[in-house]
Design an enzyme around this catalytic site. Structure first.
Site, PDB file in Angstrom:
ATOM      1  N   THR A 273      -5.461  -1.598  -9.429  1.00 34.18           N
ATOM      2  CA  THR A 273      -6.158  -2.609 -10.234  1.00 34.18           C
ATOM      3  C   THR A 273      -7.461  -2.051 -10.786  1.00 34.18           C
ATOM      4  OG1 THR A 273      -5.274  -4.273  -8.741  1.00 34.18           O
ATOM      5  CG2 THR A 273      -7.098  -4.949 -10.151  1.00 34.18           C
ATOM      6  N   ASP A 301      -5.443  -2.435   3.149  1.00 30.92           N
ATOM      7  CA  ASP A 301      -5.319  -1.025   3.574  1.00 30.92           C
ATOM      8  C   ASP A 301      -6.667  -0.347   3.787  1.00 30.92           C
ATOM      9  OD1 ASP A 301      -2.671  -1.513   3.225  1.00 30.92           O
ATOM     10  OD2 ASP A 301      -2.355  -0.095   1.586  1.00 30.92           O
TER      11      ASP A 301
HETATM   12  N1  LIG Z   1      -3.602   4.063 -13.263  1.00 25.32           N
HETATM   13  C1  LIG Z   1      -3.505   2.802 -13.672  1.00 25.32           C
HETATM   14  N2  LIG Z   1      -3.968   2.444 -14.891  1.00 25.32           N
HETATM   15  C2  LIG Z   1      -3.881   1.175 -15.330  1.00 25.32           C
HETATM   16  N3  LIG Z   1      -3.353   0.176 -14.588  1.00 25.32           N
HETATM   17  C3  LIG Z   1      -2.867   0.455 -13.376  1.00 25.32           C
HETATM   18  C4  LIG Z   1      -2.931   1.783 -12.847  1.00 25.32           C
HETATM   19  N4  LIG Z   1      -2.373   1.779 -11.615  1.00 25.32           N
HETATM   20  C5  LIG Z   1      -1.991   0.506 -11.381  1.00 25.32           C
HETATM   21  N5  LIG Z   1      -2.288  -0.285 -12.428  1.00 25.32           N
HETATM   22  C6  LIG Z   1      -2.019  -1.720 -12.541  1.00 25.32           C
HETATM   23  O1  LIG Z   1      -2.843  -2.417 -11.599  1.00 25.32           O
HETATM   24  C7  LIG Z   1      -2.132  -3.498 -11.028  1.00 25.32           C
HETATM   25  C8  LIG Z   1      -2.208  -3.431  -9.528  1.00 25.32           C
HETATM   26  O2  LIG Z   1      -1.847  -2.138  -9.044  1.00 25.32           O
HETATM   27  P1  LIG Z   1      -1.179  -1.923  -7.609  1.00 25.32           P
HETATM   28  O3  LIG Z   1      -1.129  -0.476  -7.343  1.00 25.32           O
HETATM   29  O4  LIG Z   1       0.117  -2.656  -7.560  1.00 25.32           O
HETATM   30  O5  LIG Z   1      -2.104  -2.700  -6.601  1.00 25.32           O
HETATM   31  P2  LIG Z   1      -3.571  -2.425  -6.054  1.00 25.32           P
HETATM   32  O6  LIG Z   1      -4.523  -2.679  -7.130  1.00 25.32           O
HETATM   33  O7  LIG Z   1      -3.707  -3.388  -4.949  1.00 25.32           O
HETATM   34  O8  LIG Z   1      -3.591  -0.998  -5.594  1.00 25.32           O
HETATM   35  C9  LIG Z   1      -0.709  -3.444 -11.567  1.00 25.32           C
HETATM   36  O9  LIG Z   1      -0.565  -4.438 -12.558  1.00 25.32           O
HETATM   37  C10 LIG Z   1      -0.596  -2.051 -12.110  1.00 25.32           C
HETATM   38  O10 LIG Z   1       0.285  -1.980 -13.202  1.00 25.32           O
HETATM   39  O1  LIG Z   2       3.497  -6.123  -1.688  1.00 29.60           O
HETATM   40  P1  LIG Z   2       4.486  -5.032  -1.691  1.00 29.60           P
HETATM   41  O2  LIG Z   2       4.839  -4.656  -3.093  1.00 29.60           O
HETATM   42  O3  LIG Z   2       5.668  -5.298  -0.839  1.00 29.60           O
HETATM   43  O4  LIG Z   2       3.777  -3.733  -1.109  1.00 29.60           O
HETATM   44  C1  LIG Z   2       3.418  -3.548   0.217  1.00 29.60           C
HETATM   45  C2  LIG Z   2       2.146  -2.748   0.255  1.00 29.60           C
HETATM   46  O5  LIG Z   2       1.080  -3.592  -0.077  1.00 29.60           O
HETATM   47  C3  LIG Z   2       0.007  -3.472   0.856  1.00 29.60           C
HETATM   48  O6  LIG Z   2       0.073  -4.561   1.728  1.00 29.60           O
HETATM   49  C4  LIG Z   2      -1.316  -3.500   0.154  1.00 29.60           C
HETATM   50  O7  LIG Z   2      -1.312  -2.626  -0.914  1.00 29.60           O
HETATM   51  P2  LIG Z   2      -2.259  -2.863  -2.166  1.00 29.60           P
HETATM   52  O8  LIG Z   2      -3.642  -2.758  -1.654  1.00 29.60           O
HETATM   53  O9  LIG Z   2      -1.907  -1.771  -3.120  1.00 29.60           O
HETATM   54  O10 LIG Z   2      -1.984  -4.221  -2.716  1.00 29.60           O
HETATM   55  C5  LIG Z   2       0.332  -2.169   1.591  1.00 29.60           C
HETATM   56  O11 LIG Z   2      -0.200  -2.153   2.894  1.00 29.60           O
HETATM   57  C6  LIG Z   2       1.819  -2.145   1.571  1.00 29.60           C
HETATM   58  O12 LIG Z   2       2.299  -0.829   1.663  1.00 29.60           O
END
Ligand SMILES: Nc1ncnc2c1ncn2[C@@H]1O[C@H](COP(=O)(O)OP(=O)(O)O)[C@@H](O)[C@H]1O
Ligand SMILES: O=P(O)(O)OC[C@H]1O[C@](O)(COP(=O)(O)O)[C@@H](O)[C@@H]1O
Ligand SMILES: [Mg+2]
EC number: 2.7.1.11
Length: 529
Positions: A273, A301
């Protein structure tokens, strides 16, 4: 840019203690870009040599007597907060945020908030990010910049309300979006953002439904928000606005921001995000839009670098501890009981480590940052045999990202591009059962995978407070004209960091940290390799 390092043998050796040669490149926030190789004396294997300064703009040469000043200058530039006045030349107005005795915010331009009130943060206020002066790179958990581990001041910008603001509150349209996986406290932050915006005098506040998707998916309508609407949302877990993964197309999102005439965007999410928020901020700048994009780091996490912790982590640990406790009760009550718990953590073992520490009931804690073997003389299974012999039962806590090298992986990713992990919990359950069957020893394996239970709950008291502060500070940042920043806690102080600095790599447990040592002291487990 690469960092030139004059390295001594000692420094190489020290780095080898910090870094595990067989692990992936994202150890404790050190990035690819600053990697050099040095030969290990013991293993003759090339070992990555990195420095903490992940995105140094200048090259560092430690034989240069002024390297420290150069480092600090570079640090200050990196941690400088992007501001809408980088592209505009706007005159600020006096803030409308004041908690005067009548507790009635003044929204009138001509009125002066209390000049004597010491409630504002000066733009030059700074908080010190690191407070330990490590005398040697071999000190536990030492994070060194140079081979001597010299003391270098690392200041970051203090968060809070400024006396001057760059938006006219009654004209502001503010939007809130929650992305990624669920996390306890999302509703607390939404609530505080709304309360604080209203305190400034903002009337037009909306929620974007289901993460970034809500910006462009047809049929998803923005939700009007007010104190009355969000007043009680903190009483439940989840996100009042909904969340989603994937589907982030920066240009479409910014088209939508432009069409909706959004001035402030509050983005609650994890590392993905934040990368998205930064891309939105960059695109807004490219289009010369006066939009403040402010993030609040969310993830159970706890894997976002530089900050003490992310909101939701404490609550997740507390819930995880309940699972550990159940595993303990089951194992303790069975003949040769083995309680096995798998806990979330996409790339880091913080939840598993902290739940093991807080419960005090775990005999073996396995995290991705510390490789282990299951079989053989020094393997986990041998140790479980020993525990059944000596104490009659045992409890194992494994992080979901642990031991991935022992498993097949399809390489599949989720909608956001995150690698889908193989199930180490089920694998271990099967291995343990087979092992004890093979040696003809009775073992009663009870496997608990609490999965989403650790995050689908409401925030505990300490997270609720953290959410309150971070949410309020996010609004103060937007009014102060900052954009492309995140509101977080560093070294127990509330600060703003540029998003670019927190998306370099996921934070991971430092195998040389005191906290991991404490965990191992508590479990009493040996090395498993
Ligand atoms: N490198 C990136 N650039 C732009 N948007 C991203 C990138 N990585 C993830 N996103 C977008 O951010 C949102 C959340 O990412 P995600 O990895 O699922 O969760 P988190 O933010 O909890 O790590 C999703 O809608 C995803 O498409
Ligand atoms: O919600 P999903 O797509 O099942 O993914 C599970 C993952 O999300 C988490 O709960 C939290 O991850 P993010 O911080 O990326 O949202 C991880 O601990 C776990 O591996
Ligand atoms: Mg993530």
């Amino acid at each position: 840019m690469a960092v030139a390092l004059k390295t001594s043998g000692t420094f190489c050796n020290t780095l080898q203690q910090w870094l595990h040669p067989t692990r992936d490149p994202f150890l404790y926030g050190y990035s690819h870009s600053n990697t050099k190789e040095c030969k290990s004396k013991n293993t003759k294997r090339p070992v990555p040599l990195r420095v903490k300064a992940t995105s140094m703009k200048a090259e560092l040469d430690f034989s240069d007597p002024s390297w420290k000043q150069k480092f600090q200058k570079d640090w200050d530039e990196r941690f400088n907060l992007p501001h809408i006045n980088d592209i505009y030349d706007l005159k600020p107005r006096t803030t409308t945020f004041s908690l005067n005795k009548k507790r009635t915010p003044t929204h009138d331009e001509s009125s002066t908030p209390m000049d004597m009130w010491n409630g504002y943060v000066n733009n030059d206020d700074r908080a010190l990010m690191k407070v330990i002066n490590y005398s040697s790179p071999t000190s536990a958990g030492a994070e060194c910049i140079d081979p001597d581990c010299s003391w270098v001041e690392q200041w970051v910008h203090r968060a809070g309300p400024r006396k001057d603001i760059y938006y006219e509150p009654v004209e502001v349209k503010a939007a809130i979006v929650t992305c990624g996986g669920l996390c306890p406290g999302l509703n607390d932050v939404i609530r505080q953002v709304v309360f604080t915006l209203e305190t400034y005098g903002v009337k037009n506040i909306v929620g974007i439904p289901f993460g970034y998707r809500g910006f462009f998916e047809k049929g998803l309508k923005e939700m009007p928000l007010s104190r009355r609407i969000v007043e009680n949302i903190n009483l439940a877990g989840g996100s009042f606005l909904g969340v989603s993964r994937g589907g982030a197309k920066t240009s479409e999102i910014v088209d939508s921001i432009q069409a909706r005439r959004i001035d402030m965007l509050f983005v609650l999410g994890g590392n993905g995000t934040h990368a998205g928020a930064n891309a939105i901020h960059d695109e807004c700048r490219k289009r010369k839009l006066k939009v403040s994009v402010v993030a609040v780091p969310k993830t159970i996490d706890n894997d976002i670098p530089l900050m003490d912790k992310t909101f939701g982590f404490d609550t997740a640990v507390e819930e995880a501890q309940r699972a550990v406790n159940s595993a303990y009760i089951e194992a303790r009550s069975a003949y040769h009981g083995i309680g096995l718990v798998k806990l979330m953590g996409r790339s880091s073992g913080f939840i598993a480590m902290h739940a093991s520490l807080s419960s005090g009931q775990v005999d073996v804690c396995l995290i991705p940052e510390v490789p282990f073997t299951l079989d053989g003389e020094y393997g986990v299974l041998q140790h479980l045999e020993h525990l059944l012999k000596t104490k009659g039962f045992c409890v194992v806590c494994v992080a979901e990202a642990a031991g991935q090298e022992l498993l097949q992986n399809s390489g599949a990713t989720d909608a956001s591009g995150n690698l889908i992990l193989s199930d180490i919990g089920v694998h271990m359950q099967q291995k343990i059962k087979m092992h004890f069957k093979g040696i003809g020893v009775h073992a009663d394996v009870k496997y608990i995978d609490p999965t989403y239970m650790v995050r689908a709950c409401r925030a505990n008291a300490s997270d609720a407070i953290l959410c309150t502060v971070l949410g309020q500070n996010a609004v103060h940042a937007a009014f102060a004209g900052f954009s492309g920043i995140t509101s977080c806690i560093c070294n127990n102080h509330y600060v703003y960091l540029p998003i670019t600095e927190v998306i370099t790599a996921p934070k991971r447990v430092n195998p040389n940290s005191r906290m991991l040592h404490r965990c191992l002291t508590s479990t009493g487990q040996p090395d498993f390799h």
